[in-house]
Enzyme design. Structure first.
Site, mmCIF file in Angstrom:
data_model
loop_
_atom_site.group_PDB
_atom_site.id
_atom_site.type_symbol
_atom_site.label_atom_id
_atom_site.label_comp_id
_atom_site.label_asym_id
_atom_site.label_seq_id
_atom_site.Cartn_x
_atom_site.Cartn_y
_atom_site.Cartn_z
ATOM 1 N N ASP A 1 23.295 56.458 64.437
ATOM 2 C CA ASP A 1 23.836 57.795 64.660
ATOM 3 C C ASP A 1 22.772 58.673 65.317
ATOM 4 O OD1 ASP A 1 25.414 59.997 64.684
ATOM 5 O OD2 ASP A 1 25.767 60.079 62.531
ATOM 6 N N ASP A 2 23.017 59.047 66.555
ATOM 7 C CA ASP A 2 22.124 59.961 67.294
ATOM 8 C C ASP A 2 20.777 59.340 67.647
ATOM 9 O OD1 ASP A 2 24.208 61.655 66.671
ATOM 10 O OD2 ASP A 2 22.983 63.234 65.783
ATOM 11 N N CYS B 1 29.989 62.375 68.206
ATOM 12 C CA CYS B 1 30.282 61.287 67.285
ATOM 13 C C CYS B 1 31.717 60.755 67.229
ATOM 14 C CB CYS B 1 29.882 61.748 65.910
ATOM 15 S SG CYS B 1 29.911 60.431 64.765
ATOM 16 N N ARG C 1 32.916 57.117 68.747
ATOM 17 C CA ARG C 1 33.275 55.989 67.880
ATOM 18 C C ARG C 1 34.723 55.547 68.098
ATOM 19 N NH1 ARG C 1 29.217 56.060 63.382
ATOM 20 N NH2 ARG C 1 27.611 57.318 64.359
ATOM 21 N N LYS D 1 29.264 55.057 58.553
ATOM 22 C CA LYS D 1 29.989 56.230 59.057
ATOM 23 C C LYS D 1 31.207 55.821 59.872
ATOM 24 C CE LYS D 1 29.040 60.444 61.734
ATOM 25 N NZ LYS D 1 27.957 61.179 62.439
ATOM 26 N N HIS E 1 34.174 58.279 60.734
ATOM 27 C CA HIS E 1 34.335 59.486 61.538
ATOM 28 C C HIS E 1 35.478 59.451 62.557
ATOM 29 C CE1 HIS E 1 31.814 63.270 62.664
ATOM 30 N NE2 HIS E 1 32.962 63.526 62.079
ATOM 31 N N SER F 1 30.002 62.841 59.013
ATOM 32 C CA SER F 1 28.569 63.096 59.169
ATOM 33 C C SER F 1 27.919 63.494 57.847
ATOM 34 C CB SER F 1 28.342 64.196 60.206
ATOM 35 O OG SER F 1 28.823 63.779 61.465
ATOM 36 N N HIS G 1 20.906 60.788 62.058
ATOM 37 C CA HIS G 1 21.594 62.082 62.019
ATOM 38 C C HIS G 1 20.950 62.977 60.956
ATOM 39 C CE1 HIS G 1 24.811 65.037 61.800
ATOM 40 N NE2 HIS G 1 25.424 64.458 62.816
ATOM 41 N N ASP H 1 25.553 55.945 68.783
ATOM 42 C CA ASP H 1 26.821 56.616 69.141
ATOM 43 C C ASP H 1 26.680 57.702 70.194
ATOM 44 O OD1 ASP H 1 25.569 58.551 67.536
ATOM 45 O OD2 ASP H 1 27.477 59.237 66.697
ATOM 46 N N ASN H 2 25.458 58.208 70.359
ATOM 47 C CA ASN H 2 25.197 59.214 71.404
ATOM 48 C C ASN H 2 23.692 59.423 71.447
ATOM 49 O OD1 ASN H 2 26.738 61.101 68.955
ATOM 50 N ND2 ASN H 2 24.598 61.516 69.404
ATOM 51 N N LYS I 1 21.914 64.987 73.074
ATOM 52 C CA LYS I 1 23.229 64.821 72.456
ATOM 53 C C LYS I 1 24.124 66.010 72.810
ATOM 54 C CE LYS I 1 25.172 65.129 67.825
ATOM 55 N NZ LYS I 1 24.933 64.986 66.397
HETATM 56 MG MG MG Z 1 26.200 60.873 66.498
#
Ligand code: MG
Length: 467
Positions: free
Chosen positions: A19-20, A59, A63, A114, A116, A139, A202, A254-255, A273
């Site tokens: 995540d991130d 996010c 996803r 996660k 989401h 998140s 994250h 994811d980003n 992001k």
């Molecule tokens: Mg993310």
């Protein structure tokens, strides 16, 4: 189907989605402040993509796109880029997911971490092809905090049931790894699909002390180290079980990273992001399948997370959904035979607005949509970059290449026709609807008498945005 796939047994598939995690956060992608020996080893044993894109810079949209093989606009997520607790919208149950397709050809499927893509019962992973779920469904900054007391307690789910509220986030990754290993260890007849969607990096960043103590990059470095530890644990288990050679591992994010002071890096890319500069959507991606994917190789072609759907379908013999348009282009020939990727064009949407398009080495920016105290603003841009020579998008050559601008404009028009472009008043013609729940409510409710492990997550780490 590629010729040498015919004799190939269906592989186990482990899809690891951070995540991130930014483009510049792994040692094998150039980080000098984080230590990632296990992920680097994965790269040494597989293929490392240099131009791999998530379909959205935040996010939920990212996803949902990856799991369905579609741009998030196609599946109705243009206005739901980041879903919040108790939100009415989620991934429509009519959509096909990678998990659902793999189930059709005999896979056992589990998601850990996660999700989401909607927290209402009808949107949870078990309704989208996953046999089992363990994780925080959105998140980790969406729980109770001193200055976010209106938020419901952060839930930890097993399948559809909340089993804990406000868990200690320092222990979450260890629990995710334990769940992963237990799933891998099962004495099974079927191949498995494990989707491990990390909580890290994250914010807020709560880190086990042993990773924090040795970090050269504060809490962020500790989170990256914990992700790397998880990779090491999975590899150790693959070796112990003797199934490393029959397991495809995909590692991505994811980003892009937030580069707002926590220690993340998208270097050498521009942006962060939530932006459509390269740093928002170009992410690390490594794939390893010993004996099938050539070790220690690099792929410089354009590829995207939305291509995983067709890739995994082809590798496993899973059907593509009938009568449903996808945006997914199989990477099997690239993975198995080292051929160039077949994706030549990529659209950078931020929500309902087309902000940029890449074609070949060239990227044309149209606008940047952002938020200011006065409200939403649209900054119109006419900027062209050659990403092969100028990966940092620093030298605008718009005026020097009108023919390339014109060519990309044609590609952009096609995206506008299909997915729309709200800034220009365009409505897409191929948009399906997101799922909508009639009476949404959060999965948890604050109870003043409940003995929460952590009543309020740390104030100092309160982020300014989520996704
Ligand atoms: Mg993310």
């Amino acid at each position: 189907m590629t010729a040498n796939l015919n004799k190939t047994k269906q592989p186990n598939i482990i899809l690891i989605n951070c995540d991130d995690l930014g483009y510049g956060d792994l040692t094998c992608y150039g980080s000098r402040c984080n230590d990632t020996p296990h992920v680097d080893q994965l790269a040494a044993e597989g293929v490392q993509f240099t131009d791999f894109y998530m379909a959205a810079p935040v996010c939920s949209a990212s996803r949902a796109a990856m799991l369905t093989g579609c741009y998030s606009q196609r599946i109705g997520f243009a206005d739901y880029q980041v879903l919040f607790p108790g939100q009415a919208q989620g991934l429509n149950s009519k959509e096909s997911t990678i998990a659902r397709q793999l189930k059709k050809v005999g896979y056992d499927t589990k998601i850990i971490g996660k999700w989401h893509c909607g927290d209402q019962p009808e949107f949870l992973p078990t309704k989208h092809g996953f046999d089992e779920y363990f994780g925080i469904p959105y998140s980790n900054d969406m729980g109770r905090q001193v200055n976010a007391l209106d938020r419901p307690p952060l839930p930890l789910l097993r399948n559809d049931e909340v089993i804990q509220q406000q868990p200690d986030q320092r222990g979450i990754t260890e629990r995710y790894v334990d769940e992963s290993l237990q799933f891998m260890r099962r004495d099974r007849k079927n191949p498995f699909f494990l989707y491990l969607a990390h909580m890290y990096v994250h914010v807020p960043l709560f880190i086990p002390k042993q990773f924090l103590d040795v970090s050269r990059n504060g809490a962020y470095g500790g989170a990256v180290a914990c992700i790397d530890w998880a990779m090491g644990m999975i590899d150790a288990e693959l070796n112990r079980l003797g199934i490393k050679d029959e397991t495809l591992v995909i590692f991505t994010s994811d980003n892009g990273s937030r580069v707002w002071g926590e220690g993340g890096s998208n270097a050498p890319l521009r942006g962060t992001k939530a932006e459509t500069w390269e740093g928002g959507q170009r992410v690390p991606c490594i794939m390893r399948w010993p004996g099938k994917i050539a070790a220690g190789t690099t792929c410089e072609g354009i590829a995207s997370s939305i291509d995983l759907f067709a890739t995994l379908a082809e590798l496993t013999g899973a059907p593509l959904p009938a009568d449903t348009t996808l945006d997914s282009i199989s990477l099997v020939e690239t993975l198995m035979e080292g051929k160039p990727t077949r994706r030549d064009v990529f659209a950078y949407y931020k929500g309902p607005n087309l902000e940029a398009v890449r074609k070949g080495d060239w990227k044309l920016h149209f606008c940047k949509i952002g938020w200011a105290p006065s409200g939403l603003y649209a900054q119109v841009l006419a900027e062209l970059y050659n990403l092969r020579d100028d990966v940092g998008e620093a030298h605008n050559v718009y005026d020097r290449h009108p023919e390339i601008v014109a060519e990309i404009e044609v590609a952009a028009e096609e995206f506008r026709r299909v997915f729309g472009d709200r800034r220009l008043g365009r409505v897409g013609t191929e948009i399906r609807e997101a799922g909508v729940c009639k009476n949404p409510k959060p999965l948890t409710e604050f109870n003043v008498d409940h003995p929460y492990m952590i009543a309020y997550y740390d104030l100092a780490d309160m982020p300014t945005m989520s996704g």
